[in-house]
Design a protein around this motif. Structure first.
Motif, mmCIF file in Angstrom:
data_model
loop_
_atom_site.group_PDB
_atom_site.id
_atom_site.type_symbol
_atom_site.label_atom_id
_atom_site.label_comp_id
_atom_site.label_asym_id
_atom_site.label_seq_id
_atom_site.Cartn_x
_atom_site.Cartn_y
_atom_site.Cartn_z
ATOM 1 N N THR A 5 44.270 48.781 -23.183
ATOM 2 C CA THR A 5 43.154 49.436 -22.514
ATOM 3 C C THR A 5 42.754 48.605 -21.311
ATOM 4 O O THR A 5 42.384 47.448 -21.449
ATOM 5 C CB THR A 5 41.949 49.578 -23.458
ATOM 6 N N CYS A 6 42.862 49.186 -20.130
ATOM 7 C CA CYS A 6 42.562 48.474 -18.892
ATOM 8 C C CYS A 6 41.505 49.247 -18.110
ATOM 9 O O CYS A 6 41.497 50.472 -18.128
ATOM 10 C CB CYS A 6 43.810 48.354 -18.022
ATOM 11 N N SER A 40 46.766 49.505 -14.856
ATOM 12 C CA SER A 40 47.833 48.722 -15.488
ATOM 13 C C SER A 40 49.007 48.511 -14.532
ATOM 14 O O SER A 40 49.135 49.191 -13.519
ATOM 15 C CB SER A 40 48.313 49.415 -16.765
ATOM 16 N N CYS A 59 47.286 44.484 -17.825
ATOM 17 C CA CYS A 59 46.162 44.992 -17.043
ATOM 18 C C CYS A 59 46.172 44.340 -15.664
ATOM 19 O O CYS A 59 46.432 43.140 -15.541
ATOM 20 C CB CYS A 59 44.843 44.673 -17.738
ATOM 21 N N SER A 61 43.736 43.531 -13.971
ATOM 22 C CA SER A 61 42.695 42.500 -13.939
ATOM 23 C C SER A 61 43.195 41.157 -14.482
ATOM 24 O O SER A 61 42.562 40.136 -14.247
ATOM 25 C CB SER A 61 41.472 42.960 -14.734
#
Length: 70
Positions: A5-6, A40, A59, A61
Motif C-alpha cells: 500500500t503506497c 509504486s 513505494c 516514497s
C-alpha cells in the motif's frame, strides 16, 4: 502488488534511473517502471547480473537519490 500500500507521490524519477531505498542506502537499484497513480515503482538490483534480475515493487516514497544511468 501483493499487499503493498503506497500513497500517491509527486515523482522526479525517470525509468532507467539508479535509486536507493531509504532504509538501505548501500543497495543500488535500477528503476524499471513507475505507477504514479498508485505511488509504486518496479525496481531491480544494479548492476545487472548475467542471470535474470527479477523486478520487485516498492513505494515511491521509499526511494532516494535518483541518478541517471550512463
Amino acid at each position: 502488488m501483493s499487499g503493498l500500500t503506497c500513497g500517491v507521490e509527486a515523482v522526479s524519477f525517470q525509468p532507467g534511473a539508479l535509486v536507493t531505498l531509504s532504509e538501505n542506502p548501500d543497495c543500488v537499484l535500477q528503476l524499471v517502471n513507475l505507477d504514479e497513480a498508485s505511488g509504486s515503482a518496479w525496481v531491480r538490483p544494479w548492476p545487472l547480473a548475467q542471470a535474470h534480475a527479477a523486478t520487485f515493487t516498492v513505494c515511491l516514497s521509499d526511494l532516494d537519490q535518483a541518478q541517471p544511468v550512463g
